[in-house]
Design a protein around this motif. Structure first.
Motif, mmCIF file in Angstrom:
data_model
loop_
_atom_site.group_PDB
_atom_site.id
_atom_site.type_symbol
_atom_site.label_atom_id
_atom_site.label_comp_id
_atom_site.label_asym_id
_atom_site.label_seq_id
_atom_site.Cartn_x
_atom_site.Cartn_y
_atom_site.Cartn_z
ATOM 1 N N GLY A 1 -17.605 -12.068 -1.264
ATOM 2 C CA GLY A 1 -17.760 -11.048 -2.287
ATOM 3 C C GLY A 1 -16.615 -10.075 -2.378
ATOM 4 O O GLY A 1 -16.577 -9.251 -3.306
ATOM 5 N N ALA A 2 -15.677 -10.150 -1.432
ATOM 6 C CA ALA A 2 -14.549 -9.205 -1.430
ATOM 7 C C ALA A 2 -13.281 -9.828 -1.974
ATOM 8 O O ALA A 2 -12.230 -9.188 -1.964
ATOM 9 C CB ALA A 2 -14.305 -8.681 -0.023
ATOM 10 N N GLY A 3 -13.379 -11.064 -2.484
ATOM 11 C CA GLY A 3 -12.198 -11.726 -3.018
ATOM 12 C C GLY A 3 -11.531 -12.615 -1.983
ATOM 13 O O GLY A 3 -12.038 -12.832 -0.877
ATOM 14 N N PHE A 4 -10.354 -13.117 -2.358
ATOM 15 C CA PHE A 4 -9.584 -14.020 -1.514
ATOM 16 C C PHE A 4 -8.249 -13.378 -1.153
ATOM 17 O O PHE A 4 -7.577 -12.814 -2.031
ATOM 18 C CB PHE A 4 -9.323 -15.341 -2.237
ATOM 19 C CG PHE A 4 -10.553 -16.157 -2.492
ATOM 20 C CD1 PHE A 4 -10.930 -17.160 -1.609
ATOM 21 C CD2 PHE A 4 -11.345 -15.915 -3.602
ATOM 22 C CE1 PHE A 4 -12.076 -17.909 -1.839
ATOM 23 C CE2 PHE A 4 -12.496 -16.656 -3.841
ATOM 24 C CZ PHE A 4 -12.860 -17.655 -2.948
ATOM 25 N N PRO A 5 -7.814 -13.462 0.088
ATOM 26 C CA PRO A 5 -6.507 -12.907 0.443
ATOM 27 C C PRO A 5 -5.398 -13.694 -0.255
ATOM 28 O O PRO A 5 -5.441 -14.909 -0.341
ATOM 29 C CB PRO A 5 -6.453 -13.084 1.963
ATOM 30 C CG PRO A 5 -7.359 -14.245 2.239
ATOM 31 C CD PRO A 5 -8.452 -14.158 1.223
ATOM 32 N N ASP A 6 -4.417 -12.963 -0.760
ATOM 33 C CA ASP A 6 -3.324 -13.582 -1.526
ATOM 34 C C ASP A 6 -2.003 -13.227 -0.860
ATOM 35 O O ASP A 6 -1.688 -13.739 0.202
ATOM 36 C CB ASP A 6 -3.411 -13.101 -2.978
ATOM 37 C CG ASP A 6 -2.634 -13.973 -3.949
ATOM 38 O OD1 ASP A 6 -1.566 -14.476 -3.572
ATOM 39 O OD2 ASP A 6 -3.073 -14.134 -5.100
ATOM 40 N N GLY A 7 -1.219 -12.331 -1.431
ATOM 41 C CA GLY A 7 0.050 -11.947 -0.821
ATOM 42 C C GLY A 7 -0.134 -10.878 0.245
ATOM 43 O O GLY A 7 -1.158 -10.185 0.283
ATOM 44 N N LEU A 8 0.870 -10.733 1.113
ATOM 45 C CA LEU A 8 0.812 -9.697 2.140
ATOM 46 C C LEU A 8 2.184 -9.107 2.384
ATOM 47 O O LEU A 8 3.216 -9.701 2.047
ATOM 48 C CB LEU A 8 0.214 -10.231 3.447
ATOM 49 C CG LEU A 8 0.970 -11.272 4.284
ATOM 50 C CD1 LEU A 8 2.111 -10.670 5.119
ATOM 51 C CD2 LEU A 8 0.019 -11.989 5.223
ATOM 52 N N THR A 9 2.193 -7.929 2.982
ATOM 53 C CA THR A 9 3.423 -7.324 3.489
ATOM 54 C C THR A 9 3.085 -6.595 4.777
ATOM 55 O O THR A 9 1.931 -6.195 4.987
ATOM 56 C CB THR A 9 4.062 -6.373 2.467
ATOM 57 O OG1 THR A 9 5.384 -6.038 2.873
ATOM 58 C CG2 THR A 9 3.268 -5.084 2.292
ATOM 59 N N VAL A 10 4.072 -6.438 5.648
ATOM 60 C CA VAL A 10 3.893 -5.768 6.935
ATOM 61 C C VAL A 10 4.709 -4.484 6.914
ATOM 62 O O VAL A 10 5.879 -4.489 6.531
ATOM 63 C CB VAL A 10 4.333 -6.669 8.102
ATOM 64 C CG1 VAL A 10 4.067 -5.984 9.436
ATOM 65 C CG2 VAL A 10 3.614 -8.013 8.041
ATOM 66 N N ASP A 11 4.092 -3.368 7.324
ATOM 67 C CA ASP A 11 4.814 -2.096 7.293
ATOM 68 C C ASP A 11 5.478 -1.802 8.641
ATOM 69 O O ASP A 11 5.377 -2.583 9.599
ATOM 70 C CB ASP A 11 3.905 -0.955 6.816
ATOM 71 C CG ASP A 11 2.773 -0.611 7.784
ATOM 72 O OD1 ASP A 11 2.872 -0.940 8.986
ATOM 73 O OD2 ASP A 11 1.787 0.009 7.333
ATOM 74 N N ALA A 12 6.167 -0.667 8.698
ATOM 75 C CA ALA A 12 6.949 -0.326 9.886
ATOM 76 C C ALA A 12 6.080 -0.044 11.101
ATOM 77 O O ALA A 12 6.574 -0.076 12.233
ATOM 78 C CB ALA A 12 7.836 0.882 9.579
ATOM 79 N N ASP A 13 4.788 0.221 10.884
ATOM 80 C CA ASP A 13 3.861 0.438 11.989
ATOM 81 C C ASP A 13 3.201 -0.866 12.443
ATOM 82 O O ASP A 13 2.352 -0.841 13.341
ATOM 83 C CB ASP A 13 2.768 1.431 11.577
ATOM 84 C CG ASP A 13 3.327 2.826 11.331
ATOM 85 O OD1 ASP A 13 4.241 3.238 12.075
ATOM 86 O OD2 ASP A 13 2.851 3.495 10.391
ATOM 87 N N GLY A 14 3.563 -1.979 11.813
ATOM 88 C CA GLY A 14 2.979 -3.252 12.168
ATOM 89 C C GLY A 14 1.656 -3.533 11.482
ATOM 90 O O GLY A 14 0.998 -4.539 11.801
ATOM 91 N N CYS A 15 1.246 -2.682 10.551
ATOM 92 C CA CYS A 15 0.015 -2.913 9.809
ATOM 93 C C CYS A 15 0.255 -3.936 8.704
ATOM 94 O O CYS A 15 1.354 -4.001 8.134
ATOM 95 C CB CYS A 15 -0.521 -1.615 9.220
ATOM 96 S SG CYS A 15 -1.048 -0.415 10.469
ATOM 97 N N VAL A 16 -0.774 -4.706 8.394
ATOM 98 C CA VAL A 16 -0.685 -5.786 7.417
ATOM 99 C C VAL A 16 -1.446 -5.380 6.159
ATOM 100 O O VAL A 16 -2.656 -5.128 6.210
ATOM 101 C CB VAL A 16 -1.264 -7.093 7.995
ATOM 102 C CG1 VAL A 16 -1.095 -8.236 6.995
ATOM 103 C CG2 VAL A 16 -0.579 -7.447 9.313
#
Length: 286
Positions: free
Chosen positions: A192-207
């Protein structure tokens, strides 16, 4: 506690059929983004508002800057090199009937990790391959359905990857030679929350993960905990990337393909100013 925000701006109002692949080009001070099914490569300069559109000869899944200038393109029939003067040549030409290119990313060592998928999204019909500047190709995964977001941790020891129908963001261990192993789930997206598509990683290592049919971008900590949600007024959110000279603005692509009801910003390029802090992305060494 998960923080939920709804603030956004429209960077470029458009009606992209399948907007995708936002990528900051630091040398040119512009954002690259695509309409895959519209066969269009867009650029946007946030400082001046200048925009350009280049029509490609075939569906284009990704465009990334090259170390020597120009772009590397993940195209329907393979990976090609677009020179700064507009010249084009194939780095690797491998047409497969019924298959097209999708998302791609450049690894810390300058190699291109390029995904494919079948137009009918058949399980096992897609691939993830690693390309070096001399045209060497290494198959990494040969049994995916919809190869999508790929990114690396700030220290380069982890790789994140999405095969969208799995509803997972997976993580691999990355060896010093660039090869990956030890695939395991980092995040599983609930029904119900959708499908994961693109991603990026920030300088803190969060996705940061764009959710197709989920009308949102989510940020997960390196431990896989959800700590932020950006709710958006259009369901088909496809990808996200940090841009701007200080890499603090989060650009988000969207799609209007298959929508049965109107959504005012569907197909537009959106931006969340000051959303976080991105990492400089290496150019393709080729």
């Amino acid at each position: 506690m998960t923080k939920i925000t709804t603030a956004y701006e429209v960077a470029v109002r458009a009606e992209a059929t399948l907007g995708e692949g936002p990528t900051w080009d630091p040398a040119a001070g512009r954002l690259l983004w695509l309409d895959i099914l519209g066969s269009r490569l867009h650029t946007y300069d946030p400082a001046t508002g200048r925009r350009t559109v280049r029509v490609t000869d075939q569906h284009v899944g990704a465009a990334k800057p090259r170390a020597g200038g120009g772009l590397v393109l993940n195209l329907r029939d393979g990976v090609g090199l677009l020179d700064a003067d507009g010249g084009f040549r194939w780095l690797h030409h491998e047409p497969v009937p019924g298959r097209r290119a999708n998302d791609a990313a450049v690894a810390p060592d300058g190699s291109l990790w390029a995904g494919t998928m079948r137009y009918d999204e058949a399980p096992g019909g897609g691939t993830l391959s690693r390309f070096t500047g001399d045209g060497t190709v290494e198959a990494v995964l040969d049994d995916v359905a919809v190869s999508n977001g790929t990114g690396w941790s700030p220290d380069g020891t982890l790789m994140y990857y999405i095969d969208s129908p799995t509803r997972r963001v997976d993580v691999f261990d990355r060896a010093p030679d660039g090869r990956v192993s030890g695939r395991r789930p980092l995040v599983e997206i609930e029904d119900g929350a959708g499908f994961p598509d693109g991603l990026t990683v920030d300088a803190d290592g969060c996705v940061w993960v764009a959710l197709w049919d989920g009308a949102a971008v989510r940020r997960y900590t390196p431990d896989g905990e959800l700590d932020r949600v950006i709710a958006l007024p259009t369901p088909r959110v496809t990808a996200c990337a940090f841009g701007g000279t200080d890499l603090t603005d989060l650009y988000i692509t969207t799609a209007c393909v298959g929508l049965t009801a109107p959504h005012p910003v569907a197909g537009s390029l959106l931006v969340i100013p000051g959303a976080g802090k991105g990492m400089p992305q290496p150019p393709f060494k080729g």
